[in-house]
Enzyme design. Sequence first.
Site, PDB file in Angstrom:
ATOM      1  N   GLU A   1       0.611  -1.205   0.083  1.00 24.34           N
ATOM      2  CA  GLU A   1      -0.177   0.060   0.071  1.00 24.34           C
ATOM      3  C   GLU A   1       0.845   1.333  -0.122  1.00 24.34           C
ATOM      4  OE1 GLU A   1      -3.811  -0.306   2.440  1.00 24.34           O
ATOM      5  OE2 GLU A   1      -2.887  -2.017   3.017  1.00 24.34           O
TER       6      GLU A   1
ATOM      7  N   SER B   1      -6.870  -2.259   1.054  1.00 25.52           N
ATOM      8  CA  SER B   1      -6.871  -1.316  -0.012  1.00 25.52           C
ATOM      9  C   SER B   1      -7.325  -2.430  -1.364  1.00 25.52           C
ATOM     10  CB  SER B   1      -5.435  -0.579  -0.240  1.00 25.52           C
ATOM     11  OG  SER B   1      -5.211   0.098   0.495  1.00 25.52           O
TER      12      SER B   1
ATOM     13  N   TYR C   1      -9.211   4.741  -4.709  1.00 22.19           N
ATOM     14  CA  TYR C   1      -8.693   5.848  -4.970  1.00 22.19           C
ATOM     15  C   TYR C   1      -8.217   6.397  -6.110  1.00 22.19           C
ATOM     16  CZ  TYR C   1      -7.403   3.306  -0.591  1.00 22.19           C
ATOM     17  OH  TYR C   1      -6.957   2.896   0.597  1.00 22.19           O
TER      18      TYR C   1
ATOM     19  N   ARG D   1     -10.843   2.983  11.350  1.00 23.84           N
ATOM     20  CA  ARG D   1     -11.588   3.309  10.300  1.00 23.84           C
ATOM     21  C   ARG D   1     -12.826   1.055  10.430  1.00 23.84           C
ATOM     22  NH1 ARG D   1     -10.397   2.549   5.393  1.00 23.84           N
ATOM     23  NH2 ARG D   1     -11.605   0.855   4.749  1.00 23.84           N
TER      24      ARG D   1
ATOM     25  N   ASP E   1     -14.969  -0.909   9.274  1.00 23.90           N
ATOM     26  CA  ASP E   1     -15.976  -1.108   7.966  1.00 23.90           C
ATOM     27  C   ASP E   1     -16.657  -2.506   8.691  1.00 23.90           C
ATOM     28  OD1 ASP E   1     -14.212   0.323   6.739  1.00 23.90           O
ATOM     29  OD2 ASP E   1     -12.996  -1.101   5.793  1.00 23.90           O
TER      30      ASP E   1
ATOM     31  N   GLU F   1     -14.488  -5.506   9.110  1.00 27.42           N
ATOM     32  CA  GLU F   1     -12.483  -5.572   9.480  1.00 27.42           C
ATOM     33  C   GLU F   1     -12.064  -3.627  10.075  1.00 27.42           C
ATOM     34  OE1 GLU F   1      -9.769  -4.167   6.075  1.00 27.42           O
ATOM     35  OE2 GLU F   1     -11.213  -5.450   5.365  1.00 27.42           O
TER      36      GLU F   1
ATOM     37  N   ASN G   1      -9.299  -0.623  10.529  1.00 27.09           N
ATOM     38  CA  ASN G   1      -7.891  -0.348  10.037  1.00 27.09           C
ATOM     39  C   ASN G   1      -7.731   0.697  10.928  1.00 27.09           C
ATOM     40  OD1 ASN G   1      -8.157  -0.543   7.243  1.00 27.09           O
ATOM     41  ND2 ASN G   1     -10.304  -0.840   7.823  1.00 27.09           N
TER      42      ASN G   1
ATOM     43  N   GLY H   1      -6.712   5.366   5.464  1.00 29.10           N
ATOM     44  CA  GLY H   1      -6.704   5.792   4.289  1.00 29.10           C
ATOM     45  C   GLY H   1      -6.628   8.127   4.635  1.00 29.10           C
TER      46      GLY H   1
END
Length: 322
Positions: free
Chosen positions: A25, A153, A223, A262, A264, A278, A280, A284
């Site tokens: 990433e 990602s 992205y 974050r 999800d 998951e 994070n 990002g």
Amino acid sequence: MSALSSTDAKAFGKVGVLFGGRSAEREVSIMSGTGVLQALKSKGIDAHGFDPAERSIAELAAEKFDRVFIALHGRYGEDGSLQGVLEQLGIPYTGSGVMASSVAMDKITTKKIWLHHGLPTPNYAVLMADTDLDKVAADLGLPLIVKPPHEGSTIGITKVTKADELKAAYELAAGFDEEVLAEEFVSGRELTVTVLGRGKTARALPIVEIVAPQGNYDYQNKYFTDDTKYYCPADVDAASTAAIQRIAVDAFNALGCEGWARIDVLLRASDNKPFLLEANTSPGMTGHSLVPMAGRAIGLEYADLCVEILRGARLKIGQQKK
């Protein structure tokens, strides 16, 4: 965007923004870190970029940063390894500590912990080279999702719709991880919840809903295109919103996360039941990223969000949770 007062900006001292790194990433991390660096500088903070893939730990120590903002994604930056280095060097850092970073980076361990805490997450199986793939397909049902448990990602992920596709999906994911995660496919709305703070002070920001072309929220649509649509706050009734945010905070705390993360979530179409996917721990911060979007929904602009996250930087080992 107004700067902080000179006194407030100086209180942060010399700040390092760590981005780039050696993970798959790297490209996204460079975009995130560049944005964070510019944002902190716009606030008058003495911020400097540092790429651990290009400079050594000795150079990191020599910089004598007073604190660092971790904008690294994936292995070597989000998995607890760098957090351990920073603890050894005595440099306060943003985000979760060594253990929580390591656990959250492993999607299989994450699911085990969430299930232990009674939190909803899709059924799963762990795939190895000698796993009976036909049995996995029968047990989990089709379609199912196959992914490397230590990547983010959407790297290495496959949606398997036929049993004879499972072997190729496993081999793709196994190129990144020895163990591979196969997960029950939950059809529904794709949501994400940013959580800030730690412990009893952790709070959820407004929910973001992601609507990708043909439901394909892949690396390109995340992205590099403007085809994916985002809705924040998500069009979810008040009771469901509160329940989803509560589950996200519980998931954050169950893993021992802090600072920011974050979470999800999938909201199943048949009954609006949320399922955790998951966590994070170094999300990002690009122009297409979801954490800044959630911040803006409550009037917290990008640079102010970066400052708030930086303000929470601290050493974790040996510190008493409050």
